[in-house]
Design an enzyme around this catalytic site. Structure first.
Site, PDB file in Angstrom:
ATOM      1  N   LYS A  30      26.261  -4.321  -2.260  1.00  0.00           N
ATOM      2  CA  LYS A  30      27.726  -4.206  -2.374  1.00  0.00           C
ATOM      3  C   LYS A  30      28.309  -3.503  -1.167  1.00  0.00           C
ATOM      4  O   LYS A  30      29.509  -3.246  -1.118  1.00  0.00           O
ATOM      5  CB  LYS A  30      28.088  -3.418  -3.630  1.00  0.00           C
ATOM      6  CG  LYS A  30      27.612  -4.025  -4.927  1.00  0.00           C
ATOM      7  CD  LYS A  30      28.053  -3.134  -6.095  1.00  0.00           C
ATOM      8  CE  LYS A  30      27.538  -3.629  -7.427  1.00  0.00           C
ATOM      9  NZ  LYS A  30      27.797  -2.646  -8.483  1.00  0.00           N
ATOM     10  N   ARG A  74      11.598   3.750   3.507  1.00  0.00           N
ATOM     11  CA  ARG A  74      11.163   2.743   4.496  1.00  0.00           C
ATOM     12  C   ARG A  74      12.375   1.901   4.825  1.00  0.00           C
ATOM     13  O   ARG A  74      13.052   1.396   3.929  1.00  0.00           O
ATOM     14  CB  ARG A  74      10.043   1.873   3.956  1.00  0.00           C
ATOM     15  CG  ARG A  74       9.779   0.683   4.891  1.00  0.00           C
ATOM     16  CD  ARG A  74       8.537  -0.074   4.554  1.00  0.00           C
ATOM     17  NE  ARG A  74       7.337   0.679   4.885  1.00  0.00           N
ATOM     18  CZ  ARG A  74       6.109   0.191   4.804  1.00  0.00           C
ATOM     19  NH1 ARG A  74       5.910  -1.035   4.381  1.00  0.00           N
ATOM     20  NH2 ARG A  74       5.071   0.931   5.137  1.00  0.00           N
ATOM     21  N   ARG A 119       0.804  -1.234   0.000  1.00  0.00           N
ATOM     22  CA  ARG A 119       0.000   0.000   0.000  1.00  0.00           C
ATOM     23  C   ARG A 119       0.825   1.267   0.000  1.00  0.00           C
ATOM     24  O   ARG A 119       0.558   2.196  -0.744  1.00  0.00           O
ATOM     25  CB  ARG A 119      -0.937   0.037   1.226  1.00  0.00           C
ATOM     26  CG  ARG A 119      -2.198  -0.741   1.046  1.00  0.00           C
ATOM     27  CD  ARG A 119      -2.643  -1.329   2.369  1.00  0.00           C
ATOM     28  NE  ARG A 119      -1.710  -2.351   2.763  1.00  0.00           N
ATOM     29  CZ  ARG A 119      -1.793  -3.629   2.376  1.00  0.00           C
ATOM     30  NH1 ARG A 119      -2.815  -4.011   1.671  1.00  0.00           N
ATOM     31  NH2 ARG A 119      -0.882  -4.507   2.716  1.00  0.00           N
ATOM     32  N   THR A 120       1.808   1.338   0.891  1.00  0.00           N
ATOM     33  CA  THR A 120       2.530   2.596   1.041  1.00  0.00           C
ATOM     34  C   THR A 120       3.258   2.945  -0.257  1.00  0.00           C
ATOM     35  O   THR A 120       3.140   4.055  -0.776  1.00  0.00           O
ATOM     36  CB  THR A 120       3.507   2.511   2.237  1.00  0.00           C
ATOM     37  OG1 THR A 120       2.764   2.117   3.389  1.00  0.00           O
ATOM     38  CG2 THR A 120       4.168   3.854   2.505  1.00  0.00           C
ATOM     39  N   HIS A 176       5.355   6.036  11.601  1.00  0.00           N
ATOM     40  CA  HIS A 176       4.843   5.880  10.236  1.00  0.00           C
ATOM     41  C   HIS A 176       3.867   7.033  10.008  1.00  0.00           C
ATOM     42  O   HIS A 176       2.660   6.844   9.935  1.00  0.00           O
ATOM     43  CB  HIS A 176       4.149   4.520  10.117  1.00  0.00           C
ATOM     44  CG  HIS A 176       3.869   4.054   8.726  1.00  0.00           C
ATOM     45  ND1 HIS A 176       3.957   4.876   7.604  1.00  0.00           N
ATOM     46  CD2 HIS A 176       3.478   2.831   8.256  1.00  0.00           C
ATOM     47  CE1 HIS A 176       3.637   4.173   6.536  1.00  0.00           C
ATOM     48  NE2 HIS A 176       3.348   2.934   6.905  1.00  0.00           N
TER      49      HIS A 176
HETATM   50  C1  NCD Z   1       2.048  -1.196   8.197  1.00  0.00           C
HETATM   51  C2  NCD Z   1       3.554  -0.971   8.357  1.00  0.00           C
HETATM   52  O1  NCD Z   1       4.292  -1.182   7.402  1.00  0.00           O
HETATM   53  O2  NCD Z   1       3.910  -0.533   9.429  1.00  0.00           O
HETATM   54  N1  NCD Z   1       1.633  -1.349   6.884  1.00  0.00           N
HETATM   55  C3  NCD Z   1       1.321  -0.243   6.130  1.00  0.00           C
HETATM   56  O3  NCD Z   1       2.142   0.621   5.880  1.00  0.00           O
HETATM   57  N2  NCD Z   1       0.042  -0.105   5.736  1.00  0.00           N
HETATM   58  C4  NCD Z   1       1.502  -2.219   9.112  1.00  0.00           C
HETATM   59  C5  NCD Z   1       2.067  -3.603   9.147  1.00  0.00           C
HETATM   60  O4  NCD Z   1       3.009  -3.950   8.421  1.00  0.00           O
HETATM   61  O5  NCD Z   1       1.532  -4.396   9.929  1.00  0.00           O
END
Ligand code: NCD
Length: 310
Positions: free
Chosen positions: A87, A108, A58-59, A136
């Protein structure tokens, strides 16, 4: 000027109440563009880097979709395999490259604090898309948008955060924001997965009220929003420890028998076993809509940061 131009988004705590309201209002205006009904070229010529060192559906896709809907482009990677990270390239150098190739960087990373560190290596805006068990913030913005859209306000809403409150970064960010916006928080988790002490201390020192519970049955009658989370298996140092708490909560028709009619059920997704599929058909389920909301919310944020919107 909104003050968003060129800004980093590292923690939800960096955003004031007015900042959050601006993002939510801007996101609402973005909905017809997010659905493809209207067109925009407001980020024409802009390039976003998406550096995902951890899995994401999703993100990453909603950032890509948001950028495309506004006429911008995306470069990046999903998983560090196949990049120079293999590397031995440092985060600092990878960030310097993303800086050279784009106008803003979405990161991320499995390590808490990685986004804040990355921001030190570049003058381009860095957006934290999840740093280990830390924060997040863009998920929180779409979670807030969803509550605002469904309920109309935050003040006085009883919100239960359920599941892995120790390792779940979504609930860490969301707690700061909702407490600040006047919601009543109930933290529901197994005793070993409670909210980190520093967040509870923050709540106490700010005089923000909250409750701690271990059984969903004890609170389900009174809540307006149930925010369910996955047990973050990948963050457990010991697999045995995970086995002990796996499947602690499962929302199904039986659990919902005592719920308010207007209860909404949210989940940042992905889900594993914590919400039974038959809940999807109920009026309570808003998690797929919540996932869609990631597009207009990220459009709003990108437009404010890169387009100097408002
Ligand atoms: C979450 C995350 O990555 O923290 N997912 C997301 O971004 N929608 C939640 C999760 O991984 O459980």
């Amino acid at each position: 000027m909104s003050g968003f131009a060129g800004r980093d988004i590292l923690s939800i705590r960096d955003l004031s109440r007015a900042d959050i309201q601006l993002v939510l209002r801007t996101a609402r205006k973005m909905v017809p563009i997010a659905t493809g009904e209207k067109r925009s070229r407001s980020l024409d010529g802009k390039i976003l880097s998406t550096l995902f060192y951890e899995p994401s559906t999703r993100t990453r896709l909603s950032f890509e979709s948001a950028m495309a809907r506004l006429g911008g482009r995306v470069v990046g990677f999903s998983g560090a395999e196949g990049t120079s990270v293999q590397k031995g390239e440092t985060l600092a150098d990878t960030i310097r490259m993303a800086e050279a190739y784009s106008d803003a960087i979405v990161l991320r990373h499995p390590h808490e604090g990685a986004a804040r560190l990355a921001a030190e290596f570049t003058d381009k805006p860095v957006i934290n898309a999840g740093d280990g068990a830390g924060q997040h913030p863009t998920q929180t913005l779409l979670d807030l948008y969803t509550i605002w859209d469904e309920k109309g306000s935050f003040e006085g809403q009883s919100v239960a955060l359920v599941g892995d409150l120790k390792y779940g970064r979504t609930v860490h960010s969301l707690t700061y924001a909702l407490a600040e916006l006047g919601s009543q928080l109930i933290f529901v988790s197994p005793p070993t997965l409670e909210m980190p002490r520093e967040i509870l201390e923050h709540m106490k020192s700010e005089g923000l009220s909250f409750r701690v519970a271990h059984r969903l049955e004890d609170v389900i009658r009174e809540v307006d929003v149930l925010y369910v989370t996955r047990i973050q298996k990948e963050r457990f140092p010991d697999p045995q420890e995970y086995e002990e708490v796996a499947g602690s909560y499962r929302i199904d028709a039986g659990v919902l028998r005592d719920a308010k009619r207007e209860l909404i059920i949210m989940h940042p997704l992905p889900r594993t076993t914590e919400i039974a599929p038959d809940v999807d058909r109920t009026k309570h389920a808003v998690y797929f809509k919540q996932a869609f909301n990631g597009v207009p919310v990220r459009m709003a944020l990108l437009d404010l940061i890169l387009g100097g919107g408002e």
